[in-house]
Motif scaffolding. Sequence first.
Motif: not given
Length: 295
Positions: A114-122
Amino acid sequence: MITYKGAFFWILLLILVSGTMLAPEASAGGAPNTEQKSVLWKVSGKGIKTSYLYGTFHLVPKDQFALPVKVKQKMIKSETVVLEVDLDSPELTRGLNKAMRMAKPLETLMTAQDYNYLSRFVQDSLERSMMQFRFIKPGFLGQLLLYPKLLGYSPESYDLALLNLAKKWHKSIYTLETPQEQLALFDQSTLEIQTSQLLNSVKQFDKQRKLMKNMLALYQQEDLEGLYALITAQNSDESQNLLLDERNEKWLTPLVAMMKKSPSFIGVGAAHLPGENGLIQLLRAQGYKVEPVLK
């Protein structure tokens, strides 16, 4: 670079839209609109000076901002301007700085996936690095990251415009809440719940964009009932009570007292006006006449 004062404007919008960024998609529903459409209402009757109640939309894209002529006309005739909070308060800036921060980094609150998903979105959607946001609480972070993308990075604030006009026209200024009371509204849930809501908002970003567009359209049409129906369809009863109903009840007594003292212009988030527990009906229940100002 996000300043703390700028950050507060993003977060302040949460007071109008309550949980809409976080909830599953829902239809507006609600009772048919029997009121005439207006964001400005005249309040008159027993023992009070004729005053005006104006529903604001805390932040809008710069190219969609327009303060109606009728609002300026009624405001300049008033002696006192009543707002939710003092947006120029240094105490508000200091409080926001403290309230936003958490001791542990964001990645400890979610899975690595989830953190990687959020980081990619940002990085991909917002062209920012998560590194500068790691110690900001998820409930604040959602507003900081998503509202600029939804509204543009230089939006206009109706509340700040009213404050600036009140100062320009040398009005007495009264606020309904302290900085501490306003900031406390943004930190009512646990970090775990905030994290879940942040991830849901990111994953449903296109729906949030559509929702924001619909809300702005209803506001520009001065359709308070339609806007209220859309907002309440997204909110839980708990959120509704905390962010709207309880505050309306708390505001009623000081508002009436202020209107007894002097002709007042009251500017609060538009969602506080309509509904059974909205300020319009609460004032009517006290025996005051509340009618739309159409022009």
